[in-house]
Design a protein around this motif. Structure first.
Motif, PDB file in Angstrom:
ATOM      1  N   ASP A 192       0.833  -1.210   0.000  1.00  0.00           N
ATOM      2  CA  ASP A 192       0.000   0.000   0.000  1.00  0.00           C
ATOM      3  C   ASP A 192       0.864   1.254   0.000  1.00  0.00           C
ATOM      4  OD1 ASP A 192      -2.298  -1.507  -0.012  1.00  0.00           O
ATOM      5  OD2 ASP A 192      -2.624  -1.361   2.158  1.00  0.00           O
ATOM      6  N   GLN A 193       1.948   1.227   0.773  1.00  0.00           N
ATOM      7  CA  GLN A 193       2.843   2.376   0.802  1.00  0.00           C
ATOM      8  C   GLN A 193       3.587   2.543  -0.515  1.00  0.00           C
ATOM      9  OE1 GLN A 193       4.430   0.833   4.700  1.00  0.00           O
ATOM     10  NE2 GLN A 193       4.509   3.014   5.155  1.00  0.00           N
ATOM     11  N   MET A 194       3.978   1.420  -1.124  1.00  0.00           N
ATOM     12  CA  MET A 194       4.626   1.504  -2.427  1.00  0.00           C
ATOM     13  C   MET A 194       3.682   2.086  -3.474  1.00  0.00           C
ATOM     14  SD  MET A 194       7.647   0.528  -1.774  1.00  0.00           S
ATOM     15  CE  MET A 194       7.412   0.940  -0.025  1.00  0.00           C
ATOM     16  N   LEU A 236       3.918   5.694  -4.092  1.00  0.00           N
ATOM     17  CA  LEU A 236       5.026   6.075  -4.976  1.00  0.00           C
ATOM     18  C   LEU A 236       4.716   5.707  -6.425  1.00  0.00           C
ATOM     19  CD1 LEU A 236       8.053   4.933  -2.783  1.00  0.00           C
ATOM     20  CD2 LEU A 236       7.118   7.245  -3.016  1.00  0.00           C
ATOM     21  N   VAL A 237       4.006   4.607  -6.626  1.00  0.00           N
ATOM     22  CA  VAL A 237       3.602   4.198  -7.974  1.00  0.00           C
ATOM     23  C   VAL A 237       2.787   5.304  -8.630  1.00  0.00           C
ATOM     24  CG1 VAL A 237       2.137   2.596  -9.267  1.00  0.00           C
ATOM     25  CG2 VAL A 237       3.721   1.718  -7.538  1.00  0.00           C
ATOM     26  N   GLY A 251       4.840   7.419 -11.234  1.00  0.00           N
ATOM     27  CA  GLY A 251       4.601   6.692 -12.470  1.00  0.00           C
ATOM     28  C   GLY A 251       5.540   5.515 -12.655  1.00  0.00           C
ATOM     29  N   ILE A 252       5.806   4.791 -11.571  1.00  0.00           N
ATOM     30  CA  ILE A 252       6.719   3.655 -11.611  1.00  0.00           C
ATOM     31  C   ILE A 252       5.972   2.388 -11.226  1.00  0.00           C
ATOM     32  CG2 ILE A 252       8.769   5.050 -11.141  1.00  0.00           C
ATOM     33  CD1 ILE A 252       8.586   4.273  -8.214  1.00  0.00           C
ATOM     34  N   THR A 253       6.613   1.244 -11.351  1.00  0.00           N
ATOM     35  CA  THR A 253       6.000  -0.013 -10.933  1.00  0.00           C
ATOM     36  C   THR A 253       6.216  -0.211  -9.429  1.00  0.00           C
ATOM     37  OG1 THR A 253       7.986  -1.353 -11.280  1.00  0.00           O
ATOM     38  CG2 THR A 253       6.533  -1.009 -13.184  1.00  0.00           C
ATOM     39  N   ALA A 291      12.550  -0.816  -4.974  1.00  0.00           N
ATOM     40  CA  ALA A 291      13.950  -0.523  -5.254  1.00  0.00           C
ATOM     41  C   ALA A 291      14.304   0.904  -4.841  1.00  0.00           C
ATOM     42  CB  ALA A 291      14.240  -0.730  -6.748  1.00  0.00           C
ATOM     43  N   LEU A 292      13.374   1.828  -5.042  1.00  0.00           N
ATOM     44  CA  LEU A 292      13.622   3.218  -4.682  1.00  0.00           C
ATOM     45  C   LEU A 292      13.790   3.391  -3.175  1.00  0.00           C
ATOM     46  CD1 LEU A 292      13.745   6.220  -5.540  1.00  0.00           C
ATOM     47  CD2 LEU A 292      11.242   6.275  -5.315  1.00  0.00           C
TER      48      LEU A 292
END
Length: 273
Positions: free
Chosen positions: A201-203, A206-207, A211-213, A219-220
């Protein structure tokens, strides 16, 4: 079979670290009693354990039971412990894993949000430990409290989570000091990022923001962690197993960090990397 003949009660056992710990403990010979607020995920984990145990160990005795409860509520926690004792006859290990978020900075945290953080992260652990202690004293058993590296340092705008995770370390040490003479051990485990539904959910924030997977988001958030990756639930479960087993018999009141080296990093030196 490091937990053969032992009975373990695991809170927050329906997903993530709790589910992985239930699987690992059962594979090591324990009978596992799974608690959480949602019966569906608990029953799914229990069915998986029953199938795995039947295939791998050929066990003919009951290996798993579930009990849906809010373990921060005294009556429900007491009923869960009583049901565990009725089903399995004893209680040797408590893994106090259940928790949740407390997600704002102090000035933005209302009374209701603050109480929710206390309820999910601190009260659940405190009440469960209190209700389980008589049985654990009888068994000269042990407690594994799952905190977080948020119990050691602060992330941004999660004051309720950070405060309560710090408090779990104090609770661990209090139990270790007060009940060590009765043979009860208590240790605290502080994971860093772990691939769990809560972390997913936290990732996803950032998605959407970058605009990332989701994989790129993990990884970030671990790009400055020495091991450069998050943990799996199974890796954290392995540490819970060590703390619950006789292999850690001399350890109590300890804080074990499992964060890929995150808290070993001297932040002001990052520009030199």
């Amino acid at each position: 079979m490091r937990l053969h003949g032992k009975v373990a009660l695991i809170t927050g056992a329906g997903t993530g670290i709790g589910a992985a710990t239930a699987h690992r403990f059962a594979a090591e010979g324990a009978q596992v009693f799974l608690t959480g607020r949602r019966p569906g995920p608990l029953e799914e984990v229990a069915l998986e354990i029953e199938k795995a145990t039947a295939v791998n160990a050929g066990a003919s005795w009951p290996v798993v039971a579930t009990f849906a409860a809010d373990m921060a509520v005294t009556g429900q926690a007491r009923a869960a412990v009583a049901a565990c004792l009725e089903r399995f006859g004893r209680l040797d290990v408590l893994v106090a894993n259940a928790g949740g978020h407390g997600g704002e900075a102090v000035a933005d945290t209302g009374d209701e949000s603050w109480q929710e953080a206390l309820h999910a992260n601190l009260n659940t652990c405190f009440v469960t430990c209190r209700e389980a202690l008589p049985a654990l004293i009888d068994a000269r058993g042990g407690i594994v409290i799952v905190s977080s590296i948020a119990g050691l340092a602060a992330g941004p705008a999660v004051s309720g989570y950070v405060t309560t995770k710090h408090a779990l370390i104090g609770l661990t040490r209090s139990i270790a000091r007060d009940y060590g003479p009765s043979g009860v051990r208590a240790n605290c485990l502080c994971p860093g990022w772990v691939i769990t539904p809560m972390a997913d959910d936290q990732m996803d924030f950032l998605v959407e923001r970058d605009g990332i997977t989701r994989e790129e988001a993990y990884a970030l958030v671990t790009k400055d962690v020495p091991l450069r990756r998050p943990a799996t639930p199974e890796e954290i479960a392995a540490i819970c197993l060590f703390l619950a087993s006789d292999e850690s018999a001399i350890m109590t009141g300890s804080v074990v960090v499992a964060d890929g080296g995150a808290t070993a990093v001297d932040l002001p030196t990052l520009p030199f990397t």
